[in-house]
Design a protein around this motif. Structure first.
Motif, PDB file in Angstrom:
ATOM      1  N   UNK A   1      -3.604  -5.817  -6.072  1.00 54.79           N
ATOM      2  CA  UNK A   1      -4.944  -5.266  -6.241  1.00 54.79           C
ATOM      3  C   UNK A   1      -5.051  -4.290  -7.400  1.00 54.79           C
ATOM      4  N   UNK A   2      -3.898  -3.761  -7.854  1.00 54.27           N
ATOM      5  CA  UNK A   2      -3.921  -2.748  -8.906  1.00 54.27           C
ATOM      6  C   UNK A   2      -4.280  -1.372  -8.386  1.00 54.27           C
ATOM      7  N   UNK A   3      -4.357  -1.218  -7.063  1.00 56.25           N
ATOM      8  CA  UNK A   3      -4.711   0.077  -6.485  1.00 56.25           C
ATOM      9  C   UNK A   3      -3.451   0.899  -6.225  1.00 56.25           C
ATOM     10  N   UNK A   4      -3.484   2.202  -6.495  1.00 63.41           N
ATOM     11  CA  UNK A   4      -2.337   3.065  -6.191  1.00 63.41           C
ATOM     12  C   UNK A   4      -2.016   3.045  -4.701  1.00 63.41           C
ATOM     13  N   UNK A   5      -0.762   3.316  -4.377  1.00 60.49           N
ATOM     14  CA  UNK A   5      -0.307   3.349  -2.990  1.00 60.49           C
ATOM     15  C   UNK A   5      -0.290   4.788  -2.491  1.00 60.49           C
ATOM     16  N   UNK A   6      -0.928   5.022  -1.356  1.00 59.03           N
ATOM     17  CA  UNK A   6      -0.930   6.332  -0.711  1.00 59.03           C
ATOM     18  C   UNK A   6      -0.067   6.235   0.545  1.00 59.03           C
ATOM     19  N   UNK A   7       1.041   6.985   0.568  1.00 61.62           N
ATOM     20  CA  UNK A   7       1.951   6.966   1.710  1.00 61.62           C
ATOM     21  C   UNK A   7       1.782   8.248   2.511  1.00 61.62           C
ATOM     22  N   UNK A   8       1.614   8.092   3.799  1.00 62.26           N
ATOM     23  CA  UNK A   8       1.466   9.230   4.706  1.00 62.26           C
ATOM     24  C   UNK A   8       2.673   9.290   5.628  1.00 62.26           C
ATOM     25  N   UNK A   9       3.531  10.290   5.415  1.00 52.34           N
ATOM     26  CA  UNK A   9       4.677  10.524   6.283  1.00 52.34           C
ATOM     27  C   UNK A   9       4.226  11.475   7.389  1.00 52.34           C
ATOM     28  N   UNK A  10       4.346  11.032   8.639  1.00 53.25           N
ATOM     29  CA  UNK A  10       3.801  11.809   9.740  1.00 53.25           C
ATOM     30  C   UNK A  10       4.688  11.716  10.977  1.00 53.25           C
ATOM     31  N   UNK A  11       4.480  12.651  11.873  1.00 52.73           N
ATOM     32  CA  UNK A  11       5.055  12.604  13.210  1.00 52.73           C
ATOM     33  C   UNK A  11       3.874  12.802  14.156  1.00 52.73           C
TER      34      UNK A  11
END
Length: 303
Positions: free
Chosen positions: A117-127
């Protein structure tokens, strides 16, 4: 499928200079520079509260090594032990159902969707179970309708939850270890932690910790990181276009960024930058792609 070994007829097509993109659309005109920087974010929203946004400066060692050693002409095929193995159909990949909910849970699939898609990746590290801050961040920002609308339009989202549950004990253990490995890979310290990656896999920014009332501040930083990731994506994509990669699409308009690896009598194999091969027939491609293929065949006297 064995004919592909003997007939890489058009595999060299995209390596020739002057081969433009058909059906890929034109670049939008550049807009005037924002007085607040590339992300249009006021200075008070960009000071502190996360890693400094410096393309390449926050990249994990694993990703740095991968970028430095990246050579699209030395690809790992889908199945190196069986190059004649059945390949996935392009239409199946382009029309495959998306993940459940707005967040992916597979890094591999999320990265591939980001590249496509060409969209940036947003990673959410959570507990999600033990961290009060993670619960607060989810309620005050990540599940808000205005954030959902922005994130859906501008990013691909991946959640890495240390409290993930599987179908059974073994499955849960496997998923927990997977989450820990990703946390180590991306150097995510503490919870919550948000990372923005360019589609190439380069880490653009890391934003860790959260306190109630900081949601607009954090969102401003994410917007800036996504803006810079989009800029990095343009240069990454341009460098691969010189090596023969281009946008391909089906009639429904879904796009895949890939290079033509082989062609025979309308049968096509495409290879993505990460080495995944897919097969299709030219009749399943968009009108622009079919015109492009015909032009290349005419240049080489191929009927």
């Amino acid at each position: 499928m064995r004919w592909f070994r003997a007939y890489p007829v058009l595999s060299f097509l995209l390596l020739l200079p002057g081969c433009g993109i058909i059906g890929g659309g034109e670049d939008k005109p550049e807009t005037a520079a924002s007085p607040f920087g590339p992300g249009g974010v006021p200075q008070h929203l960009r000071a502190g509260g996360g890693s400094a946004i410096k393309p390449g400066g926050n990249t994990s060692p694993e990703v740095v090594k991968a970028i430095q050693n990246y050579n699209p002409d030395e690809l790992v095929w889908t199945d190196p032990d069986d190059p004649d193995a059945e390949l996935p159909e392009l239409d199946g990949l382009l029309t495959a159902p998306k993940q459940k909910g707005p967040w992916w849970d597979s890094e591999t699939e999320a990265l591939r969707e980001s590249k496509r898609t060409g969209k940036p990746l947003l990673i959410w590290f959570t507990d999600s179970v033990r961290s009060t801050a993670c619960k607060s961040l989810s309620a005050n920002l990540l599940t808000r309708s205005d954030f959902e609308a922005w994130a859906s339009e501008n990013t691909v989202r991946l959640v890495v939850d240390q409290s993930v549950k599987g179908k059974n004990i073994d499955d849960t253990t496997s998923k927990v270890l997977y989450s820990r490995d990703l946390k180590k890979k991306y150097n995510a310290s503490g919870y919550p932690s948000l990372h923005v990656l360019a589609p190439s896999g380069e880490v653009i920014g890391r934003y860790k910790s959260y306190r109630s009332g900081q949601e607009d501040f954090l969102w401003g930083q994410l917007k800036q990181g996504v803006s810079l990731a989009q800029q990095r994506q343009k240069s990454w994509k341009a460098s691969l276009e010189k090596k023969g990669y281009r946008d391909w699409s089906n009639e429904s308009g879904r796009v895949i960024f890939a290079k033509l690896a082989a062609y025979k009598e309308g049968q096509i194999i495409l290879v993505e930058p990460d080495g995944l091969r897919v097969r299709t027939h030219e009749k399943n491609l968009s009108a622009g792609d079919r015109v492009w293929i015909q032009q290349q065949k005419e240049k080489r006297g191929i009927r």
